[in-house]
Design a protein around this motif. Structure first.
Motif, PDB file in Angstrom:
ATOM      1  N   VAL A  64       0.357  -2.430  -3.604  1.00 51.36           N
ATOM      2  CA  VAL A  64      -0.762  -3.256  -4.036  1.00 51.36           C
ATOM      3  C   VAL A  64      -0.360  -3.905  -5.361  1.00 51.36           C
ATOM      4  O   VAL A  64      -0.526  -3.336  -6.427  1.00 51.36           O
TER       5      VAL A  64
ATOM      6  N   LEU B 199       1.767   3.525  -4.911  1.00 53.49           N
ATOM      7  CA  LEU B 199       0.631   2.708  -4.506  1.00 53.49           C
ATOM      8  C   LEU B 199       0.772   1.290  -5.035  1.00 53.49           C
ATOM      9  O   LEU B 199       0.559   0.310  -4.313  1.00 53.49           O
ATOM     10  N   ARG B 200       1.157   1.187  -6.324  1.00 55.84           N
ATOM     11  CA  ARG B 200       1.204  -0.140  -6.946  1.00 55.84           C
ATOM     12  C   ARG B 200       2.328  -0.988  -6.364  1.00 55.84           C
ATOM     13  O   ARG B 200       2.308  -2.213  -6.489  1.00 55.84           O
ATOM     14  N   ALA B 201       3.322  -0.331  -5.761  1.00 62.05           N
ATOM     15  CA  ALA B 201       4.368  -1.111  -5.093  1.00 62.05           C
ATOM     16  C   ALA B 201       3.769  -1.810  -3.870  1.00 62.05           C
ATOM     17  O   ALA B 201       4.221  -2.876  -3.468  1.00 62.05           O
TER      18      ALA B 201
END
Lengths: 451, 265, 486
Positions: free
Chosen positions: B100, B96-98
């Motif tokens: 966002v 996800l953090r990739a």
């Protein structure tokens, strides 16, 4: 590598992938993450396991040292042997050495055995006598010389059993090992079993281990920790009396008053380095300065105490400074604001607030000093000491042992019974350490203040 | 308030990138975010404003699950990224953090070279298949962050040696390098001087072409300058959400009005 | 007068000073304390400190200097002829001291009168027998020269002790009188007391320096003595260690240093990965409950005395390694070995490494972690690629400190490593270390003039220099690292 979309996670493929399903690379990375976490858990488990193993090793080897096998039977205190002159004068009776007492004990034992119907005809007298501790004759002699009026009577005595017999009941010696052992025969073990059955012999708690003095390598059964505990206590007293005032004074100076200059820097560097100097170097210092130069006696608690003081000081100074530092400056400013001098603000306000922290640090420093061994070896504390040191203050200059040194000494002796006793001594040492640390934790819990 | 330049801007996309429904956040017993509903459009700069402690940063950190790293933090409600619930059990926060990315309040370059700072994300996510491709990503990211010309001759110098504004642009380059779809910025200019702030703001405006940008700011002027959409938070609630021009000129809620006229803050 | 009595008398004078000073100050203002410059108690403390502090300082110095002075004076009284071939002046001097102490004890116990002891003659009395009767055993008969010296020793010491008593008590009284005379209502008692107190505080803080000076001097002097009797080239470069008290010893440092370093390396190989991973797990992964349970357990390992680890090596780890590794693999039959000592020492160092690493890892700012996690790095990637590199200098410092601990550790190697000095690669062989040999050469009966004993000081010096170097370097690195994030 021509098919871009076949490589998930690359710049092209990542754009429109769903976050609900992990691609291969993420799975790989998560596996690495899990492995890493397992390494961490393994490391923690290893540390905890090492602690448990250490404690089990010490407890399983040492707990039995608090129990000892005793033999109880009547001994005829024959007047012809013990008091040939017949006047009950202890000075003249003392001419009879322990060799005079041994046959009496043997006779008493033989009678007690035959009275219980235990046949010992095939056992040589020397072996029979050896069921009883070698210390028995000396103990009996001391008793008789202290109470000369008992000569001629027949009294019931309780003796320690020989270390090997004791070991038999603790599982250290077996019939098989006795076959190969020159110090004990299977016959002796058979007699001992019969004696237990006949209530002549029993294994029970042994206060002598905690209170008694050390004994020679031939008599592990009567070796005790009394002198060592007293010696350690004297040393801790010296350490406490010296480190607390000096440590607190030095910390107050450095934390509250010292100007920022080279001299102060020098002291600071010195303290942090002293804290990391190997303890044995302090032993060399003690040997060279206190014994060879100042001429203080070897093996004395005062020297041990002085050496440990120098060793503990940096620890205590560091702890004290930390707790002084944790008192917020607002307290000092408040005191100064109402017109107190700097010295008054420190002694009236800062020091009392820091006191619990200082005490905790001191106790932990003392605990550290209590377990320290290496420097004491160099200042002659390894000497074999059977005499209790005198009361204070004279006792500070008498030879004494110390708990950890006693452990070391016992490990150097050949009889395996001393391994048990060394582990037992460690249990005693650990009990003291646990108590001291518990007090420190309690103090911290009770008085800890968060600013 | 006289330097507030309110310009009419086109909201370039009306496609919703992130939508939050009935989001509550708790820290232990503290109820930090209360029933927040918001729809963040793509290719737009959305500003979260509000007095300090109003929960705007907390909410921002929910959007890429950075709150997971805090003990005792609990999030309920739905947050959808392209229609997928980011708090779904199957979601790996790493993935996800990739998508966002995040830029923080204080510039936090790693103690590595400028090149390694930017290459960090592509490396861990495996975005480059070789040195050459990585070089390209690094250069592209640094150009997008408008810092390439300043550092192209010293890519191997430590990132911590740059000035504050440069460091923050480096951090933006670092976040851009993983080709995220959304870029979260938590008060990215609060530690910067006015000149560096102007540079970063200019950059944010350019980033809008490619990403959906969400920016938390304590400065209303900044929100007015860079954003097309504005959300006003107060005491954990989303008070008002709408086009920036509308929020700053004709706020509907009296609390919003009080805030932008300086009565609460 | 015994020292204890002098101390008590001086304290009594000080106490009297407190009462008198306070009274005089109050009397000067007719009992109205508010007219005094300082609180009344300060006038009391002022007199007390004037009486006690100089007296005690003088006494302390006197007690330190007197034995040295007496020693050197009496030493010149012994003619060279009284020192036999096999003996030395210092040995004769210790005889003198022993006889003097014996005479003291005899007089104290009433077995001899003071006059009798003073006029004792070897040709008239069997001194050894007389002293033996009251329980003071002498190694040999007392020669006339020794007895004469001993009597002179007693006389000089007696006179000096008497003088000290007078001087100290006189000083206390003089201090009291001075303070008393100076006590007036305007006298700034608090300022004086505080100045003296500050001086005392400062004095206490210099003890650390004195200790270092003491260590350095005691090591240097005896090391110089050693190198006067034994060539330094052989000490530093010889590959054999074979002390023999008949002379002709080989006292090479290298085999000891080899054992020390080999064991330390194994200890570090055990403790660094375990300690580091434990610190990482506890600070980055473990939940509050696990942390609360596991952290104290690991810290307990740090509070256990080294003798306990030594015994653990001796009775458990050593036999275990021998029975399950060394003997089946044909690598040796000794239970004390480099491996035994290294592993146990490694366990001892785990909490040391982990608590230092914990501090260092926690000093890395949270912003670094956020930055990495915000980019989508996993926690382990963050730790390996951001936190560890950022904390590296600190971790290296911690490892160096652990190494210095390992090198200076004594009891574990005394009980676990063995006493055979050799240079060998097999870790299941018994080898020995610098610290083991320091203990070995200095315990038991030692003759401080033989190179076999003096070598211990040279070994101590080596140890001190190595550990000090490591510490200074490590502390420098750690401090540099801390500054980076403050």
């Amino acid at each position: 590598m021509t098919d871009l979309s076949a490589v998930p996670g690359t710049a092209g493929g990542a754009k429109k992938s769903s976050i609900l399903e992990a691609d291969a690379r993420t799975r790989r990375r998560n596996a690495a993450e899990a492995r890493f976490k397992v390494y961490g858990m393994l490391a923690v488990a290893t540390g905890v396991l090492a602690l448990i193993l250490l404690l089990i090793s010490i407890l399983s080897n040492g707990l039995s040292s608090f129990r000892q096998t005793f033999v109880t039977f009547d001994v005829p205190l024959s007047a012809e042997t013990l008091d040939p002159n017949g006047n009950r004068n202890p000075d003249e009776m003392s001419k009879v050495s322990t060799f005079g007492y041994s046959p009496l004990i043997l006779n008493g034992l033989k009678e007690a055995l035959s009275a219980r119907g235990i046949s010992v005809d095939e056992v040589p007298d020397a072996d029979l006598a050896n069921i009883i501790s070698r210390a028995a004759a000396a103990d009996l002699r001391d008793f008789v010389l202290a109470n000369p009026q008992v000569v001629g009577e027949t009294l019931s005595f309780e003796f320690l059993a020989n270390g090997r017999i004791d070991g038999f009941f603790k599982g250290r010696v077996t019939y098989e090992s006795a076959e190969r052992d020159s110090n004990v025969t299977p016959d002796q073990l058979r007699v001992a079993e019969a004696m237990v059955a006949a209530d002549l012999m029993e294994t029970r708690f042994n206060w002598g281990f905690i209170t008694g003095p050390d004994a020679s390598g031939q008599r592990p059964e009567s070796a005790g920790l009394g002198v060592a505990i007293l010696g350690s206590f004297y040393m801790m007293l010296v350490v406490l009396v010296l480190t607390l005032p000096i440590g607190v004074a030095a910390s107050i100076y450095l934390e509250e008053f010292a100007p920022k200059n080279r001299f102060t820097d020098l002291i600071e560097v010195n303290i942090s380095n002293l804290a990391a100097v190997p303890s044995i170097v302090f032993g060399i210092l003690g040997l060279a300065v206190f014994i060879n130069f100042a001429g203080l006696p070897q093996s004395a608690p005062i020297v041990g105490g002085l050496v440990l003081t120098l060793m503990t000081l940096p620890t205590i100074i560091i702890a004290t400074r930390a707790s002084l530092k944790s008192v917020p400056p607002s307290i000092r400013q408040a005191a100064l604001g109402v017109g107190a001098s700097k010295m008054q603000s420190v002694f009236h306000h800062v020091l009392p607030l820091a006191a619990p922290g200082i005490l905790t640090g001191t106790i932990i420093g003392l605990a550290q000093a209590l377990g320290e061994t290496a420097p004491l070896l160099l200042i002659g504390m390894v000497a074999f000491v059977r005499e209790y040191p005198e009361g204070l203050p004279q006792g500070l200059f008498d030879p004494a042992s110390a708990l950890p040194v006693q452990v070391y000494q016992w490990t150097q002796r050949s009889d395996p019974a001393f391994v048990e006793r060394a582990s037992g001594a460690i249990i005693v040492l650990l009990v003291f350490l646990v108590l001291m640390n518990a007090v420190a934790v309690l103090l911290r819990r009770r008085f800890e203040r968060r600013w | 308030m006289n330097d507030m330049r309110l310009t009419e801007r086109n909201v370039t996309s009306s496609e919703i990138k992130i939508s939050a429904r009935q989001v509550d956040v708790f820290y232990g017993d503290t109820h930090a975010i209360k029933k927040v509903d918001v729809a963040i459009p793509d290719k737009t700069v959305t500003a979260f404003i509000g007095p300090s402690g109003c929960g705007k940063s907390t909410f921002l950190r929910c959007l890429n699950r950075m709150n997971d790293t805090i003990d005792g933090c609990r999030v309920t409600g739905d947050i959808l990224l392209d229609g997928e619930d980011i708090y779904d059990k199957r979601v790996d926060p790493v993935q996800l953090r990739a998508k966002v990315g995040m830029v923080f309040q204080k510039p936090n370059p790693f103690p590595k070279s400028i090149y390694d700072n930017v290459a960090y994300g592509p490396r861990i996510h495996g975005l480059a298949r070789g040195k050459q491709e990585l070089d390209e990503i690094v250069e592209k990211s640094l150009r997008r962050a408008a810092i390439w010309d300043e550092v192209k001759d010293r890519l191997q110098a430590p990132g911590t040696g740059l000035s504050g504004g440069q460091q923050q642009r480096l951090c933006i380059a670092r976040a851009v390098a993983t080709s995220p779809e959304v870029l979260l910025m938590d008060e990215p200019c609060s530690a910067l001087d006015p000149i560096a702030t102007a540079q970063v703001e200019e950059l944010i405006d350019e980033l809008r072409e490619r990403f959906s940008v969400v920016i938390v700011t304590h400065s209303m002027q900044q929100a007015a300058r860079v954003s097309q959409k504005t959300a006003f938070f107060h005491l954990g609630e989303l008070v008002e959400f709408g086009d920036t021009g509308q929020i700053f000129t004709t706020p509907k809620d009296p609390r919003t009005e009080s805030y932008i006229t300086g009565r609460i803050g | 007068m015994p020292v204890l009595w002098i101390v008590l008398v001086v304290l009594a004078i000080g106490l009297a000073g407190y009462v008198l000073g306070r009274q005089r100050a109050l009397a000067g203002v007719g009992g109205n304390a508010s007219q005094l410059h300082s609180l009344p108690a300060y006038y009391g403390y002022n007199s007390l400190m004037f009486a006690v502090v100089p007296a005690f300082l003088v006494m302390l110095i006197w007690l330190l200097v007197q034995p040295i002075y007496v020693e050197s004076r009496i030493s010149t009284l012994i003619p060279d002829s009284a020192i036999s071939e096999s003996s030395t002046r210092s040995l004769v001097m210790s005889d003198v001291r022993r006889v003097a102490e014996g005479l003291d004890a005899a007089v104290a116990s009433g077995a001899m009168s003071g006059d009798f002891a003073r006029d004792l003659r070897t040709d008239l009395t069997d001194v050894r027998a007389r002293l033996g009767e009251i329980g003071i055993a002498l190694g040999s008969d007392v020669s006339p020269a020794v007895l004469l010296a001993a009597q002179s020793y007693r006389a000089t010491s007696g006179t000096l002790s008497m003088a000290m008593t007078l001087v100290v008590i006189g000083l206390a009284l003089a201090g009291l009188a001075t303070a008393y005379v100076r006590t007036t209502p305007e006298y700034r008692a608090r300022n004086t007391v505080e100045a003296m107190l500050l001086a005392l505080l400062m004095l206490a803080s210099t003890i650390a320096i004195l200790t270092t000076v003491g260590i350095v001097f005691s090591l240097i002097f005896e090391t110089i003595h050693f190198f006067e009797k034994y060539p330094w080239q052989s000490f530093f470069f010889s590959l054999t260690w074979r002390p023999s008290f008949e002379g002709g010893s080989d006292l090479g440092l290298l085999p000891l240093l080899w054992g020390t370093l080999y064991i330390s390396v194994i200890a570090l190989l055990v403790s660094v990965p375990i300690g580091l991973f434990a610190a990482i797990y506890l600070s980055e992964y473990a939940g509050p409950k696990v942390r609360a349970a596991a952290k104290p357990m690991i810290e307990i390992l740090a509070g256990i005395p080294t003798i306990v680890y030594g015994l653990f090596a001796l009775i458990t780890v050593g036999p275990l390694l021998r029975d399950y590794f060394a003997e089946p693999l044909g690598l040796g039959t000794s239970s004390s070995s480099v491996m035994t000592a290294g592993i146990v020492m490694g366990i001892m160092l785990i909490p040391f490494v982990s608590s230092l690493s914990d501090d260092i890892i926690n000093a890395v700012p949270q912003a670094m972690r956020d930055g990495s996690l915000g980019l989508g790095a996993t926690q382990s990637e963050t730790i390996r690629q951001v936190i560890i590199p950022a904390a590296l200098p600190g971790i290296v410092g911690a490892i160096l400190l652990a190494a210095s601990r390992a090198i200076g550790e004594t009891m574990i190697v005394v009980l676990g490593a063995g006493a055979a000095a050799k240079i060998d690669l097999n870790p299941f062989e018994a080898m020995t270390t610098v610290t083991v040999k320091i203990v070995g050469q200095l315990t038991g009966d030692t003759d401080f003039s033989s190179p076999e004993s003096l070598v211990a000081f040279a070994l101590g010096m080596t140890l001190f220099v190595i550990t000090l170097g490591l510490n200074v370097f490590a502390l420098y690195i750690v401090r540099k690292y801390r500054e980076q994030y403050e």
